[in-house]
Design a protein around this motif. Structure first.
Motif, mmCIF file in Angstrom:
data_model
loop_
_atom_site.group_PDB
_atom_site.id
_atom_site.type_symbol
_atom_site.label_atom_id
_atom_site.label_comp_id
_atom_site.label_asym_id
_atom_site.label_seq_id
_atom_site.Cartn_x
_atom_site.Cartn_y
_atom_site.Cartn_z
ATOM 1 N N LEU A 193 -13.182 5.548 4.754
ATOM 2 C CA LEU A 193 -12.747 6.930 4.552
ATOM 3 C C LEU A 193 -11.221 7.042 4.636
ATOM 4 N N LEU A 194 -10.633 6.397 5.652
ATOM 5 C CA LEU A 194 -9.170 6.456 5.790
ATOM 6 C C LEU A 194 -8.493 5.863 4.555
ATOM 7 N N ASN A 195 -9.056 4.780 4.037
ATOM 8 C CA ASN A 195 -8.452 4.146 2.864
ATOM 9 C C ASN A 195 -8.619 5.014 1.610
ATOM 10 N N LEU A 196 -9.750 5.703 1.523
ATOM 11 C CA LEU A 196 -9.962 6.599 0.382
ATOM 12 C C LEU A 196 -8.986 7.772 0.425
ATOM 13 N N ARG A 197 -8.752 8.282 1.639
ATOM 14 C CA ARG A 197 -7.742 9.352 1.782
ATOM 15 C C ARG A 197 -6.364 8.841 1.363
ATOM 16 N N TYR A 198 -6.066 7.611 1.779
ATOM 17 C CA TYR A 198 -4.784 6.988 1.447
ATOM 18 C C TYR A 198 -4.641 6.831 -0.073
ATOM 19 N N LEU A 199 -5.737 6.396 -0.674
ATOM 20 C CA LEU A 199 -5.750 6.234 -2.133
ATOM 21 C C LEU A 199 -5.456 7.547 -2.843
ATOM 22 N N LYS A 200 -6.128 8.586 -2.377
ATOM 23 C CA LYS A 200 -5.950 9.906 -2.998
ATOM 24 C C LYS A 200 -4.500 10.368 -2.850
ATOM 25 N N LYS A 201 -3.978 10.193 -1.650
ATOM 26 C CA LYS A 201 -2.597 10.612 -1.370
ATOM 27 C C LYS A 201 -1.597 9.846 -2.241
ATOM 28 N N ASN A 202 -1.969 8.635 -2.621
ATOM 29 C CA ASN A 202 -1.045 7.786 -3.366
ATOM 30 C C ASN A 202 -1.360 7.685 -4.852
ATOM 31 N N GLY A 203 -1.965 8.711 -5.388
ATOM 32 C CA GLY A 203 -2.110 8.769 -6.850
ATOM 33 C C GLY A 203 -3.438 8.277 -7.399
ATOM 34 N N GLY A 204 -4.368 7.890 -6.512
ATOM 35 C CA GLY A 204 -5.707 7.509 -6.972
ATOM 36 C C GLY A 204 -5.738 6.223 -7.773
ATOM 37 N N VAL A 205 -6.842 6.011 -8.479
ATOM 38 C CA VAL A 205 -7.038 4.729 -9.179
ATOM 39 C C VAL A 205 -6.075 4.558 -10.355
ATOM 40 N N GLU A 206 -5.600 5.665 -10.924
ATOM 41 C CA GLU A 206 -4.641 5.546 -12.027
ATOM 42 C C GLU A 206 -3.344 4.900 -11.519
ATOM 43 N N ALA A 207 -2.878 5.374 -10.374
ATOM 44 C CA ALA A 207 -1.649 4.811 -9.798
ATOM 45 C C ALA A 207 -1.872 3.366 -9.362
ATOM 46 N N GLU A 235 -3.936 1.237 -10.691
ATOM 47 C CA GLU A 235 -3.983 0.381 -11.880
ATOM 48 C C GLU A 235 -2.568 0.021 -12.342
ATOM 49 N N LYS A 236 -1.683 1.023 -12.385
ATOM 50 C CA LYS A 236 -0.296 0.760 -12.801
ATOM 51 C C LYS A 236 0.354 -0.301 -11.917
ATOM 52 N N LYS A 237 0.172 -0.110 -10.608
ATOM 53 C CA LYS A 237 0.753 -1.023 -9.633
ATOM 54 C C LYS A 237 0.143 -2.431 -9.787
ATOM 55 N N ASN A 238 -1.171 -2.465 -9.995
ATOM 56 C CA ASN A 238 -1.850 -3.768 -10.118
ATOM 57 C C ASN A 238 -1.435 -4.499 -11.390
ATOM 58 N N ILE A 239 -1.226 -3.740 -12.472
ATOM 59 C CA ILE A 239 -0.759 -4.359 -13.720
ATOM 60 C C ILE A 239 0.648 -4.941 -13.508
ATOM 61 N N ARG A 265 -4.674 -19.546 -5.043
ATOM 62 C CA ARG A 265 -5.193 -18.250 -5.475
ATOM 63 C C ARG A 265 -4.429 -17.179 -4.720
ATOM 64 N N ALA A 266 -3.778 -16.302 -5.474
ATOM 65 C CA ALA A 266 -3.087 -15.174 -4.860
ATOM 66 C C ALA A 266 -3.916 -13.925 -5.137
ATOM 67 N N SER A 267 -4.551 -13.407 -4.118
ATOM 68 C CA SER A 267 -5.324 -12.173 -4.296
ATOM 69 C C SER A 267 -4.387 -10.994 -4.125
ATOM 70 N N CYS A 268 -4.352 -10.155 -5.148
ATOM 71 C CA CYS A 268 -3.363 -9.064 -5.196
ATOM 72 C C CYS A 268 -4.071 -7.710 -5.189
ATOM 73 N N TYR A 269 -4.814 -7.446 -4.140
ATOM 74 C CA TYR A 269 -5.566 -6.197 -4.059
ATOM 75 C C TYR A 269 -4.614 -5.004 -3.927
ATOM 76 N N ASN A 270 -5.217 -3.801 -4.042
ATOM 77 C CA ASN A 270 -4.434 -2.564 -4.021
ATOM 78 C C ASN A 270 -3.331 -2.526 -2.964
ATOM 79 N N ALA A 271 -3.677 -2.957 -1.754
ATOM 80 C CA ALA A 271 -2.751 -2.764 -0.633
ATOM 81 C C ALA A 271 -1.609 -3.777 -0.619
ATOM 82 N N LEU A 272 -1.674 -4.792 -1.479
ATOM 83 C CA LEU A 272 -0.602 -5.795 -1.477
ATOM 84 C C LEU A 272 0.642 -5.236 -2.159
#
Ligand SMILES: *Cc1c(COP(=O)(O)O)cnc(C)c1O
Length: 354
Positions: free
Chosen positions: A241-255, A257-261, A328-335
């Motif tokens: 839940l805390l991470n989902l709130r964080y995600l929402k605050k930081n632009g959601g999955v669209e943001a 995706e940009k960062k991950n690309i 292997r460099a795992s580059c998940y959202n929080a990285l």
């Protein structure tokens, strides 16, 4: 400073970890730890409710779908999916070890058709040009192949219900949930600590098999009871839940995706322009989440030395899975992108010295 490239369990935003720690000491000023309250207490139901509603909001989940939180990991879903959906026949796309494990379980419930496989090429690509049999009960894919660093970045059109293991790329990009019947995953790659499994289910795909389904393995049980049929994994759900709130605050999955690309492009470019390193996955199948690379043959004996060097520079978890080798460099959202840059600097410095 550590740069956390662990494949899973893996990096979470620092403030999510800190807020989890606070709740372990004192949950919402109640003078009790989240570890010592009833999951049925007035305190916890709102946590589950908000997590479900943020799932629906952030992934734009249409009407007619349920979100549930279970124990057992993605691995339990390998059997739960066929238990609930497989009457006669199921189709699977074989893109790696996790897909293969899912197929193995399904074989206990009916006929399994392998639509396509890249096993002969050590799963270095996502097969193309296959067709989904229309007489199967469902079609199963693994959208991100954590071990091999390949990823399906489109939401396929399927004439039959499509089931996806999204353990390692959920919330990394916007998805069209309406294309899927079930999306599941262990939370420990990109969402929360280990211990909770999320399942997004289209309600009308259930209730179609004739076998008895044990209560705990029946999706309907958990839908009907709002993930509270038995004691759910309270702490990992709270962190989710805390991470989902964080995600929402930081632009959601669209943001995200940009960062991950941006992160993936940066690292793949560095690999492609290196005289020492080479990527293992075919370019058109490359994962944004798990970036796998090895040393070219002439430098191969230096792999251990590079690992030591990278570790001394604060890189964590960059050793490749044993079935691929190398790195292997795992580059998940929080990285942060700074960590990717630090790894690249490390690679360049090592390359210069050799
Ligand atoms: C890690 C992983 C799994 C296994 O998850 P568990 O929660 O440990 O059972 C399954 N599928 C994929 C794609 C994974 O990355």
């Amino acid at each position: 400073m550590k740069h956390n490239f662990n494949a899973g369990p893996s990096i979470l935003p620092r403030e999510v970890i800190e807020d989890t720690a606070k709740a372990v000491l004192d949950f919402q000023g109640e003078g009790l730890s989240i570890l010592e309250i009833s999951h049925r207490a007035k305190y916890f139901q709102p946590v589950v409710d908000e997590a479900v509603s943020l799932f629906k909001e952030l992934l734009n989940i249409p009407e007619g779908y349920s979100v549930i939180f279970l124990g057992g990991g993605a691995s339990t879903q390998f059997c739960m999916v066929p238990f609930n959906l497989l009457e006669k026949k199921a189709a699977y796309l074989n893109t790696g070890v996790w897909a293969k494990k899912a197929m193995k379980e399904a074989k206990g419930f009916g006929e399994v058709v392998e639509v396509a496989s890249s096993a002969d090429a050590n799963y270095t690509f996502i097969p193309k040009g296959w067709t989904i049999p229309t007489d199967a009960d469902y079609f199963h894919i693994t959208t991100n192949n954590t071990i091999y660093g390949t990823e399906i970045l489109e939401d396929f059109d399927s004439p039959i219900p499509m089931v996806a293991d999204m353990s390692s790329d959920i919330f990394s990009r916007p998805i069209d949930v309406s294309k899927y019947a079930i999306i599941y995953g262990g939370a420990q790659k990109n969402l929360a600590p280990a211990g909770v499994t999320f399942v997004i289910i289209k309600n009308d795909v259930l209730g179609k098999v004739s076998r008895y389904i044990p209560t705990m393995l029946n999706y309907q049980t958990h839908i009907d009871n709002g993930s509270m049929f038995n004691t759910p994994p309270v702490l990992p759900i709270y962190t989710a839940l805390l991470n989902l709130r964080y995600l929402k605050k930081n632009g959601g999955v669209e943001a995200m995706e940009k960062k991950n690309i941006a992160k993936a492009n940066l690292l793949y470019d560095a690999i492609d322009n290196s005289k020492m390193f080479v990527g293992t996955a075919q370019k058109e199948s490359r994962s944004r989440m798990n970036i796998c690379f090895v040393m070219k043959d002439e430098y191969k004996p230096l792999e251990d030395e590079f690992l030591k060097f990278a570790t001394s520079k604060g890189m964590v978890g960059v050793k490749g899975h044993r079935s691929v080798g190398g790195f292997r460099a795992s580059c998940y959202n929080a990285l942060p992108i700074e960590s990717v840059q630090a790894l690249i600097d490390c690679m360049k410095e090592f390359e210069k010295a050799h």
